[in-house]
Design an enzyme around this catalytic site. Structure first.
Site, PDB file in Angstrom:
ATOM      1  N   ILE A  17      -3.445  -8.395   2.945  1.00  0.00           N
ATOM      2  CA  ILE A  17      -3.929  -9.512   2.116  1.00  0.00           C
ATOM      3  C   ILE A  17      -3.918 -10.802   2.934  1.00  0.00           C
ATOM      4  O   ILE A  17      -4.888 -11.572   2.911  1.00  0.00           O
ATOM      5  CB  ILE A  17      -3.053  -9.641   0.838  1.00  0.00           C
ATOM      6  N   SER A 148       2.781 -10.452  -8.306  1.00  0.00           N
ATOM      7  CA  SER A 148       2.137  -9.160  -8.562  1.00  0.00           C
ATOM      8  C   SER A 148       2.105  -8.866 -10.060  1.00  0.00           C
ATOM      9  O   SER A 148       3.015  -9.251 -10.799  1.00  0.00           O
ATOM     10  CB  SER A 148       2.955  -8.075  -7.853  1.00  0.00           C
ATOM     11  N   TYR A 172      11.289  -3.671  -6.294  1.00  0.00           N
ATOM     12  CA  TYR A 172      10.215  -4.512  -5.740  1.00  0.00           C
ATOM     13  C   TYR A 172       9.717  -5.515  -6.783  1.00  0.00           C
ATOM     14  O   TYR A 172       9.602  -6.713  -6.538  1.00  0.00           O
ATOM     15  CB  TYR A 172       9.051  -3.632  -5.255  1.00  0.00           C
ATOM     16  N   LYS A 176       9.803  -9.893  -7.110  1.00  0.00           N
ATOM     17  CA  LYS A 176       8.692 -10.818  -7.397  1.00  0.00           C
ATOM     18  C   LYS A 176       9.020 -11.671  -8.620  1.00  0.00           C
ATOM     19  O   LYS A 176       8.748 -12.866  -8.648  1.00  0.00           O
ATOM     20  CB  LYS A 176       7.395 -10.035  -7.624  1.00  0.00           C
ATOM     21  N   PHE A 202      -3.561  -8.202  -9.169  1.00  0.00           N
ATOM     22  CA  PHE A 202      -3.694  -6.879  -9.767  1.00  0.00           C
ATOM     23  C   PHE A 202      -3.889  -5.871  -8.620  1.00  0.00           C
ATOM     24  O   PHE A 202      -3.060  -5.836  -7.729  1.00  0.00           O
ATOM     25  CB  PHE A 202      -4.743  -6.912 -10.895  1.00  0.00           C
ATOM     26  N   ASN A 223      -1.052   4.457  -1.913  1.00  0.00           N
ATOM     27  CA  ASN A 223      -1.987   3.851  -2.871  1.00  0.00           C
ATOM     28  C   ASN A 223      -3.320   4.581  -2.854  1.00  0.00           C
ATOM     29  O   ASN A 223      -3.740   5.119  -1.836  1.00  0.00           O
ATOM     30  CB  ASN A 223      -2.197   2.365  -2.573  1.00  0.00           C
TER      31      ASN A 223
HETATM   32  P1  NAD Z   1       1.341  -6.160   4.127  1.00  0.00           P
HETATM   33  O1  NAD Z   1       2.559  -5.352   4.388  1.00  0.00           O
HETATM   34  O2  NAD Z   1       0.063  -5.726   4.699  1.00  0.00           O
HETATM   35  O3  NAD Z   1       1.606  -7.673   4.556  1.00  0.00           O
HETATM   36  C1  NAD Z   1       2.872  -8.274   4.526  1.00  0.00           C
HETATM   37  C2  NAD Z   1       3.082  -9.014   5.839  1.00  0.00           C
HETATM   38  O4  NAD Z   1       4.404  -9.579   5.837  1.00  0.00           O
HETATM   39  C3  NAD Z   1       2.985  -8.093   7.048  1.00  0.00           C
HETATM   40  O5  NAD Z   1       2.179  -8.666   8.036  1.00  0.00           O
HETATM   41  C4  NAD Z   1       4.417  -7.949   7.497  1.00  0.00           C
HETATM   42  O6  NAD Z   1       4.534  -7.695   8.877  1.00  0.00           O
HETATM   43  C5  NAD Z   1       4.987  -9.303   7.093  1.00  0.00           C
HETATM   44  N1  NAD Z   1       6.440  -9.281   6.960  1.00  0.00           N
HETATM   45  C6  NAD Z   1       7.200  -8.341   6.333  1.00  0.00           C
HETATM   46  N2  NAD Z   1       8.500  -8.649   6.467  1.00  0.00           N
HETATM   47  C7  NAD Z   1       8.569  -9.808   7.164  1.00  0.00           C
HETATM   48  C8  NAD Z   1       9.637 -10.619   7.621  1.00  0.00           C
HETATM   49  N3  NAD Z   1      10.930 -10.292   7.390  1.00  0.00           N
HETATM   50  N4  NAD Z   1       9.360 -11.745   8.329  1.00  0.00           N
HETATM   51  C9  NAD Z   1       8.065 -12.067   8.590  1.00  0.00           C
HETATM   52  N5  NAD Z   1       7.016 -11.334   8.199  1.00  0.00           N
HETATM   53  C10 NAD Z   1       7.251 -10.212   7.483  1.00  0.00           C
HETATM   54  O7  NAD Z   1       1.233  -6.296   2.537  1.00  0.00           O
HETATM   55  P2  NAD Z   1       0.029  -6.841   1.665  1.00  0.00           P
HETATM   56  O8  NAD Z   1      -0.533  -5.716   0.908  1.00  0.00           O
HETATM   57  O9  NAD Z   1      -0.846  -7.678   2.498  1.00  0.00           O
HETATM   58  O10 NAD Z   1       0.828  -7.731   0.623  1.00  0.00           O
HETATM   59  C11 NAD Z   1       0.957  -9.118   0.806  1.00  0.00           C
HETATM   60  C12 NAD Z   1       1.696  -9.748  -0.362  1.00  0.00           C
HETATM   61  O11 NAD Z   1       1.012  -9.454  -1.575  1.00  0.00           O
HETATM   62  C13 NAD Z   1       3.106  -9.251  -0.544  1.00  0.00           C
HETATM   63  O12 NAD Z   1       3.891 -10.353  -0.951  1.00  0.00           O
HETATM   64  C14 NAD Z   1       2.995  -8.239  -1.670  1.00  0.00           C
HETATM   65  O13 NAD Z   1       4.190  -8.134  -2.358  1.00  0.00           O
HETATM   66  C15 NAD Z   1       1.916  -8.896  -2.509  1.00  0.00           C
HETATM   67  N6  NAD Z   1       1.140  -7.937  -3.335  1.00  0.00           N
HETATM   68  C16 NAD Z   1       0.453  -6.913  -2.749  1.00  0.00           C
HETATM   69  C17 NAD Z   1      -0.298  -6.050  -3.526  1.00  0.00           C
HETATM   70  C18 NAD Z   1      -1.063  -4.899  -2.914  1.00  0.00           C
HETATM   71  O14 NAD Z   1      -1.530  -4.037  -3.659  1.00  0.00           O
HETATM   72  N7  NAD Z   1      -1.251  -4.850  -1.609  1.00  0.00           N
HETATM   73  C19 NAD Z   1      -0.377  -6.240  -4.921  1.00  0.00           C
HETATM   74  C20 NAD Z   1       0.343  -7.296  -5.482  1.00  0.00           C
HETATM   75  C21 NAD Z   1       1.095  -8.156  -4.684  1.00  0.00           C
HETATM   76  C1  WQD Z   2      -3.416   3.537  -8.696  1.00  0.00           C
HETATM   77  C2  WQD Z   2      -3.604   4.729  -9.626  1.00  0.00           C
HETATM   78  C3  WQD Z   2      -1.814   6.344  -9.598  1.00  0.00           C
HETATM   79  C4  WQD Z   2      -2.387   7.866  -5.562  1.00  0.00           C
HETATM   80  C5  WQD Z   2       0.659  -0.447  -6.704  1.00  0.00           C
HETATM   81  C6  WQD Z   2       2.002  -1.079  -6.966  1.00  0.00           C
HETATM   82  C7  WQD Z   2       1.819  -2.459  -7.540  1.00  0.00           C
HETATM   83  C8  WQD Z   2       0.898  -3.301  -6.665  1.00  0.00           C
HETATM   84  C9  WQD Z   2      -0.375  -2.592  -6.354  1.00  0.00           C
HETATM   85  C10 WQD Z   2       2.200  -4.627  -5.148  1.00  0.00           C
HETATM   86  C11 WQD Z   2      -2.327   5.117 -10.357  1.00  0.00           C
HETATM   87  C12 WQD Z   2      -3.109   6.958  -9.112  1.00  0.00           C
HETATM   88  C13 WQD Z   2      -2.532   7.132  -6.730  1.00  0.00           C
HETATM   89  C14 WQD Z   2      -2.666   9.258  -5.568  1.00  0.00           C
HETATM   90  C15 WQD Z   2      -3.239   9.094  -7.904  1.00  0.00           C
HETATM   91  N1  WQD Z   2       1.499  -3.607  -5.409  1.00  0.00           N
HETATM   92  N2  WQD Z   2      -2.942   7.736  -7.881  1.00  0.00           N
HETATM   93  N3  WQD Z   2      -3.109   9.806  -6.765  1.00  0.00           N
HETATM   94  O1  WQD Z   2       0.526   1.991  -8.644  1.00  0.00           O
HETATM   95  O2  WQD Z   2      -1.395   0.710  -9.695  1.00  0.00           O
HETATM   96  O3  WQD Z   2      -0.039  -0.336  -7.944  1.00  0.00           O
HETATM   97  O4  WQD Z   2      -0.103  -1.285  -5.836  1.00  0.00           O
HETATM   98  O5  WQD Z   2       2.543  -5.509  -5.881  1.00  0.00           O
HETATM   99  O6  WQD Z   2       3.081  -3.039  -7.655  1.00  0.00           O
HETATM  100  O7  WQD Z   2       2.733  -0.274  -7.865  1.00  0.00           O
HETATM  101  O8  WQD Z   2      -1.579   1.439  -7.314  1.00  0.00           O
HETATM  102  O9  WQD Z   2      -3.059   2.646  -5.779  1.00  0.00           O
HETATM  103  O10 WQD Z   2      -0.664   3.418  -6.010  1.00  0.00           O
HETATM  104  O11 WQD Z   2      -2.254   3.772  -7.903  1.00  0.00           O
HETATM  105  O12 WQD Z   2      -3.610   9.634  -8.939  1.00  0.00           O
HETATM  106  O13 WQD Z   2      -2.534   9.963  -4.579  1.00  0.00           O
HETATM  107  O14 WQD Z   2      -3.955   5.869  -8.826  1.00  0.00           O
HETATM  108  O15 WQD Z   2      -1.119   7.239 -10.407  1.00  0.00           O
HETATM  109  O16 WQD Z   2      -2.669   5.507 -11.634  1.00  0.00           O
HETATM  110  P1  WQD Z   2      -0.569   1.032  -8.490  1.00  0.00           P
HETATM  111  P2  WQD Z   2      -1.873   2.835  -6.642  1.00  0.00           P
END
Ligand code: NAD
Ligand code: WQD
Length: 374
Positions: A17, A148, A172, A176, A202, A223
């Site tokens: 992200i 999140s 986790y 948040k 989301f 995921n």
């Molecule tokens: P990501 O793991 O790709 O990115 C996180 C970054 O933080 C990485 O570059 C990692 O190296 C860095 N990092 C981790 N620990 C660190 C530390 N101790 N010091 C410095 N840097 C550190 O994850 P992402 O998917 O890009 O998620 C980014 C943010 O969005 C996170 O806060 C996550 O909780 C939030 N988020 C992600 C999702 C999702 O589905 N990907 C959904 C909701 C919220």
């Molecule tokens: C999506 C749907 C699974 C894999 C997660 C975190 C959430 C947020 C976003 C950080 C679900 C189904 C998945 C597979 C499947 N992250 N699935 N077979 O769980 O909605 O959200 O990422 O904040 O906190 O929980 O995303 O992509 O894991 O799952 O059927 O092999 O796909 O059951 O219904 P999720 P996901």
């Protein structure tokens, strides 16, 4: 005319992200960016590629200041160490001082968080507190925070408004939820200094349309979308895709999620930065708080089977799948009500499902090994 740009600090900017957020911030041509990252879950290659996309997007007659501002300053550092942020703030002075922070860095795997909770609290909470302390001392107190939808736990109302109770159900998720509370308390205590916005993401998916940056999880993706993308390039095809449950109270029985294109989500951070600069927005808030949380979603739910279908269309891969039992912790439906972000931040998710699956496949097919780590 002096071409002045404000500097934004983005811890976690090398990740999935973060890299798209850094890019969107640069593409406004109003900001310069410094990234702090320890590369725990990312590679500096993402930053090189962002710089290339940003440079390529400039008009031929762009000023030298615009060109220079496509260069991202990279500080390798761990946010668990207090000194990391102090060093970052101390590095920039006067006109170049850090203006605002977008905190993206975190540990983010729900399952893992229950196995190593201390690490999750250390990074996500101690790291946040370190940042807030450094921001206070540096008097750079505008913050956008990556939260999140997981803070809603199992929501009662769909689509989910921001007023839904916060009841995270994993370690986790609790990091948040606690993170949001810490930030709100800080804004309440120092209303003349701090203002902050939490963005509750989301399900972000897809990639920048260049195919140069994208999601590159380590090992087998947990995921759905990254797994579907990697299966299409030939990885993890055995034992086939497992669909976790088809007995949910949803139209086709599989879970519904609000998948949002990563470029829309990243754009929401620019909206939030703009809002943080707008005194009138924060003047409306009840005293003393200068803190608000917003959902970033598309507002449209898609089932697991619909996502498989969408990816089948762009990849041509058939995705043989098996319905298996429910995955622990999954909830039937997580669809956002994004109307508050639309109304107050001017945020709008414009990409559709086809854009998302096409851009995801473009990234994965051009980079079957991600950024190339083995
Ligand atoms: P990501 O793991 O790709 O990115 C996180 C970054 O933080 C990485 O570059 C990692 O190296 C860095 N990092 C981790 N620990 C660190 C530390 N101790 N010091 C410095 N840097 C550190 O994850 P992402 O998917 O890009 O998620 C980014 C943010 O969005 C996170 O806060 C996550 O909780 C939030 N988020 C992600 C999702 C999702 O589905 N990907 C959904 C909701 C919220
Ligand atoms: C999506 C749907 C699974 C894999 C997660 C975190 C959430 C947020 C976003 C950080 C679900 C189904 C998945 C597979 C499947 N992250 N699935 N077979 O769980 O909605 O959200 O990422 O904040 O906190 O929980 O995303 O992509 O894991 O799952 O059927 O092999 O796909 O059951 O219904 P999720 P996901």
């Amino acid at each position: 005319m002096v071409d002045k740009k404000q500097r934004i600090l983005i811890p976690g900017g090398a990740g999935y992200i973060g890299s798209h957020v850094v890019l969107c911030v640069l593409l406004t041509r109003r900001y310069k960016v410094t990234v702090v990252d320890n590369y725990h879950n990312s590679f500096p290659t993402s930053i090189e590629r962002i710089e290339k996309i940003a440079l390529d997007a400039l008009p031929k007659d762009a000023s030298q200041a615009d060109r220079d501002a496509c260069k991202v300053d990279l500080i390798k550092g761990d946010m668990r160490e207090r000194d990391t942020f102090d060093r970052a703030f101390a590095q920039y002075k006067g006109d170049d001082a850090i203006y605002a922070v977008i905190l993206v860095a975190a540990l983010k795997a729900v399952g893992e968080s229950g196995e190593i909770p201390i690490d999750y609290y250390d990074v996500n909470i101690s790291g946040l507190v370190n940042l807030l302390r450094s921001m206070k001392e540096a008097k750079a107190a505008r913050l956008v925070y990556s939260s999140s939808a997981t803070v809603y736990g199992t929501p009662k109302t769909i689509p989910i408004p921001e007023t839904s109770p916060l009841q995270a159900e994993s370690v986790y998720g609790r990091t948040k939820q606690i993170g949001e509370t810490i930030i709100k308390d800080t804004c309440d205590a120092y209303p003349d200094e701090f203002r902050a916005i939490s963005l509750r993401y989301f399900n972000p998916a897809g990639a920048h349309p260049s195919g140069l940056i994208g999601e590159d999880p380590r090992g087998k993706p947990g995921n759905l979308l990254p797994l579907l993308a990697q299966m299409a390039v030939g990885k993890y095809r055995e034992p086939g895709l497992q669909v976790f449950g088809n007995d949910y109270p949803t139209p086709d029985g599989t879970c519904v999620r609000d998948y949002i294109h990563i470029m829309d989500l990243a754009g929401g951070h620019v909206n939030a930065l703009d809002a943080l600069s707008d005194d009138s927005k924060f003047a409306q808030l009840p005293s003393p708080g200068k803190y608000k949380a917003y959902n970033l979603g598309k507002g449209k739910g898609m089932s697991v089977l619909q996502m498989i279908e969408a990816m089948k269309k762009v990849t041509g891969y058939g995705y043989p799948y098996k319905i298996v039992g429910r995955r622990k912790g999954d909830v039937p439906d997580l669809t956002a009500d994004p109307s508050l972000a639309e109304k107050e931040l001017g945020f709008k998710a414009v990409h559709n499902l086809e854009d998302m699956s096409r851009d995801l496949w473009n990234w994965q097919s051009k980079n079957p090994q991600g950024y190339g780590q083995q």
